[in-house]
Design an enzyme around this catalytic site. Structure first.
Site, mmCIF file in Angstrom:
data_model
loop_
_atom_site.group_PDB
_atom_site.id
_atom_site.type_symbol
_atom_site.label_atom_id
_atom_site.label_comp_id
_atom_site.label_asym_id
_atom_site.label_seq_id
_atom_site.Cartn_x
_atom_site.Cartn_y
_atom_site.Cartn_z
ATOM 1 N N LYS A 186 52.065 -3.337 26.207
ATOM 2 C CA LYS A 186 53.047 -2.904 25.845
ATOM 3 C C LYS A 186 52.886 -3.755 27.350
ATOM 4 C CE LYS A 186 53.729 -0.128 21.776
ATOM 5 N NZ LYS A 186 54.611 1.111 21.400
ATOM 6 N N ASP A 224 48.000 2.579 23.383
ATOM 7 C CA ASP A 224 49.212 1.881 23.093
ATOM 8 C C ASP A 224 49.747 1.085 24.212
ATOM 9 O OD1 ASP A 224 50.955 1.132 20.489
ATOM 10 O OD2 ASP A 224 51.887 2.561 21.290
ATOM 11 N N GLY A 252 59.388 2.324 14.443
ATOM 12 C CA GLY A 252 60.113 2.915 12.849
ATOM 13 C C GLY A 252 60.523 1.134 11.554
#
Length: 439
Positions: A206, A202, A303
């Site tokens: 990025k 992950d 989130g």
């Protein structure tokens, strides 16, 4: 006032639901550009699922590709996820239909970003992705727009909240990786299959996006050297603390004479540094640039609300008519990346060796390091309390940790020295190697 900017949202999970709510709450502010913004259509896998939202006012599409092509929307918001499959198909369809695209999908961009950006350029539409890296931290805009007048030499950061949470708990409570991972899964910070997060993939996706922005090169996700945190032991965190460091999983992109290093790995950072203070699920990104020096942005990396904030920021730009090249310059202007293999990386190293507790072992290790031209900054040997009590004068022969901190050396040289130490029969188990990132 001009016509409404109509949004179609594909994916109604935590982030999609948060975007719906944020667009409704911030409708007046979003219309300040002179154009009203509203969600008009949605798509998700399960129409019958209770999401706690009133969806009756939106057109429903079972197929995200059909939503992407629909005449009922102007902007396609992709929150499905995944490098291929429905997400890729739908984004391609939206661009082909002349729709602007907003996405939070780092895997899609890391694998297909150049092709999608080229298609968006040809169609004259936006491909916006602030939410794809570091959640609510506006790092994409900071690099692409805020630092446009700077030459960037390095960008690095904590880009995965799951890993930072696990390492923070391990350090604070002396827990094992396995115990902290179990807690992270129970709290919803880690997936049932956590491999993508804890093994660094992950973060690598990025980092590949940030590298393209920072250095004006084509995205090269396959050029990222990746190592996760599953091998980090409580002893490593204890030793790091004693030596003045903390261990973080960092993604690092750095310009060198040979090309651009892209690496993801557990890293020793000085406890006094800004990035060392970032604990729990929080993310942080530091940019080293010639005009501003060191710039660090810290905030929530995931989130619903944090990610929705970044999605809505991109929507606001589109509503205001702001259009910039996807990666800071036209795709044709992106340079081919020059990969720097990890073996050529040069820096300090933390090396934990588990050696047999007998006379001459430390000297043998030091000799092999010296033969390789590696200078040792510090060396710490620990004997167990049991070994010390039963054999206070001599050596027990039992495995004990021997910790070395090196001055700058190349990865290849360090690996060769460790191989020689292993051939000498001095090691009881495989060595632990953690890079040190200097400020």
């Amino acid at each position: 006032m001009t016509q409404t900017l109509r949004l179609g949202i594909a994916g109604l999970g935590t982030v999609g639901a948060a975007v719906l709510g944020m667009v409704a709450r911030r409708a007046e502010a979003l219309s300040a550009s002179g154009r009203t913004v509203a969600v008009t259509a949605i798509s998700a896998r399960d129409r019958s699922r209770d999401r706690g939202l009133d969806l009756s006012g939106f057109a429903w599409f079972d197929d995200p590709v059909a939503l992407a092509r629909s005449e009922e929307i102007d902007v396609f918001v992709e929150l499905i996820g995944g490098a291929d499959g429905p997400a890729k198909d739908a984004v391609e369809a939206a661009i082909a239909a002349g729709k602007h695209v907003v996405t939070a999908n780092k895997a899609l961009l890391a694998r297909h970003g150049a092709a999608l950006a080229n298609a968006a350029e040809e169609k004259g539409v936006a491909l916006a992705y602030e939410a794809s890296v570091a959640g609510g931290i506006p790092i994409i805009k900071a690099i692409r727009e805020g630092l446009a007048g700077n030459a960037v030499s390095r960008v690095y950061g904590i880009l995965n909240g799951t890993c930072n949470y696990i390492l923070s708990r391990m350090e604070a409570e002396g827990l094992t990786f396995e115990a902290c991972l179990k807690d992270a899964q129970a709290l919803g910070y880690a997936e049932a299959d956590p491999t993508f997060d804890v093994e660094g993939f992950d973060t690598a996706h990025k980092l590949a996006i940030l590298t393209s922005l920072a250095f004006g090169v084509e995205i090269d996700a396959d050029g990222v050297s990746v190592e996760g945190i599953s091998g980090v032991k409580p002893l490593d965190l204890t030793m790091a603390d004693e030596l003045g460091y903390r261990i973080k999983l960092l993604g690092v992109a750095q310009a060198t004479e040979a090309g651009i290093e892209q690496r993801v790995h557990p890293t020793m950072v000085a406890k006094a540094s800004a990035i060392a203070q970032v604990m729990g699920v929080t993310n942080a990104v530091t940019v080293d640039a010639d005009a501003v020096g060191e710039l660090t942005l810290i905030g929530p990396g995931a989130g619903g609300n944090a990610t929705a904030s970044a999605v809505v920021a991109d929507i606001a730009d589109i509503a205001a008519g702001v259009r910039r090249p996807t990666f800071g310059r036209p795709v044709a202007g992106l340079a081919a990346p020059r990969r720097v293999e990890m073996q050529r990386h040069e820096g300090g190293y933390y090396i934990r060796l588990t050696v047999h507790d007998r006379t001459g072992v430390a000297a043998g290790v030091a000799t092999r390091m010296a033969e390789a031209g590696i200078s040792i900054e510090s060396i710490v040997q620990r004997r167990s309390a049991k070994a010390a009590s039963t054999d206070p004068q001599g050596r027990s022969g039992q495995p004990v940790p021997l910790v070395l901190i090196t001055y700058a050396a190349t990865e290849g040289t360090v690996r060769e020295a460790l191989a020689a130490i292993d051939r000498d029969g001095l090691l009881a188990e495989a060595p632990q190697l953690i890079r040190i990132e200097r400020e």
